[in-house]
Design a protein around this motif. Sequence first.
Motif, mmCIF file in Angstrom:
data_model
loop_
_atom_site.group_PDB
_atom_site.id
_atom_site.type_symbol
_atom_site.label_atom_id
_atom_site.label_comp_id
_atom_site.label_asym_id
_atom_site.label_seq_id
_atom_site.Cartn_x
_atom_site.Cartn_y
_atom_site.Cartn_z
ATOM 1 N N ASN A 33 -6.737 -1.585 -1.455
ATOM 2 C CA ASN A 33 -7.442 -2.258 -0.374
ATOM 3 C C ASN A 33 -8.178 -3.476 -0.938
ATOM 4 O O ASN A 33 -8.864 -3.376 -1.957
ATOM 5 N N ASN A 75 -2.443 4.169 3.644
ATOM 6 C CA ASN A 75 -3.195 3.911 4.886
ATOM 7 C C ASN A 75 -2.841 2.571 5.529
ATOM 8 O O ASN A 75 -3.558 2.090 6.398
ATOM 9 N N ASP A 76 -1.734 1.969 5.085
ATOM 10 C CA ASP A 76 -1.305 0.673 5.629
ATOM 11 C C ASP A 76 -2.368 -0.405 5.491
ATOM 12 O O ASP A 76 -2.403 -1.352 6.273
ATOM 13 N N ASP A 77 -3.257 -0.287 4.511
ATOM 14 C CA ASP A 77 -4.284 -1.317 4.333
ATOM 15 C C ASP A 77 -4.419 -1.727 2.875
ATOM 16 O O ASP A 77 -5.415 -2.330 2.495
ATOM 17 N N SER A 119 1.463 1.521 -0.321
ATOM 18 C CA SER A 119 0.938 1.080 0.983
ATOM 19 C C SER A 119 0.074 2.157 1.623
ATOM 20 O O SER A 119 0.200 2.458 2.810
ATOM 21 N N THR A 171 -3.109 -4.173 0.579
ATOM 22 C CA THR A 171 -2.302 -5.388 0.482
ATOM 23 C C THR A 171 -2.632 -6.242 -0.734
ATOM 24 O O THR A 171 -2.003 -7.277 -0.940
ATOM 25 N N LEU A 211 2.803 -5.441 4.745
ATOM 26 C CA LEU A 211 2.930 -4.119 5.356
ATOM 27 C C LEU A 211 4.372 -3.629 5.344
ATOM 28 O O LEU A 211 4.624 -2.430 5.486
ATOM 29 N N ASP A 212 5.315 -4.559 5.160
ATOM 30 C CA ASP A 212 6.729 -4.180 5.079
ATOM 31 C C ASP A 212 7.139 -3.806 3.658
ATOM 32 O O ASP A 212 8.305 -3.504 3.399
#
Length: 206
Positions: free
Chosen positions: A134, A115-117, A113, A119, A89-90
């Motif tokens: 995702n 929707n911050d999901d 990144s 990864t 997330l960073d």
Amino acid sequence: MGAALKPEPSNDFDYSFKIIDNGWILYEEHEYYVSNRTTSAERARASCKKHGGDLAVIESEAERKFLWKYNNYYGTHSGDLYIGLTVGLDGEFGWLDQTPVTYAPWAPGEPNSGNDDETCVAMKAITGLWYDTNCGSTNKFICERHNSSVHSTVAPTMPVPVGGCADGWLFLITSASNCLVLMKKTEKIGLMHEPLVKNKEETWLL
């Protein structure tokens, strides 16, 4: 971040490789399996590990181009492919097997990144460049194993889902042992009765 690159033809394939197993190939001392089926990143990795490998670690331009062009020449052509890179997330990224990252050909604007999901990482079928996505998205995938790995006599298959639930469903441990799927607010929630019996018609509660 990725930068715009001059388009390169994906269908000119001039590489030497050896077919060693059912679907597995040997190229430059590494063995690969390029899937033509789609699944989530978790199931893709489980499939690779079941056959002595893992999602591919791509460490050079030559290796990337080989796998990209192999997929377009011998595979289904369409459909992006999971590889063994993850993004925190960073914004920091690394290989699942802890191999140091020395090469990362991101597509323009990636990783973003969203929707911050996002990864997990996949290779674009069209360009061969990478983007974060995702992990639940369904993509094809590339397995890799070293020569010292135990050879499998069959191609990787999808692991049996927990509780026998279909892809995208969760196994809900209750007295009725149901499969649960979460949908958008505008949609209703469905329950698929268990136990699942092969060739048995599914019953839905809406």
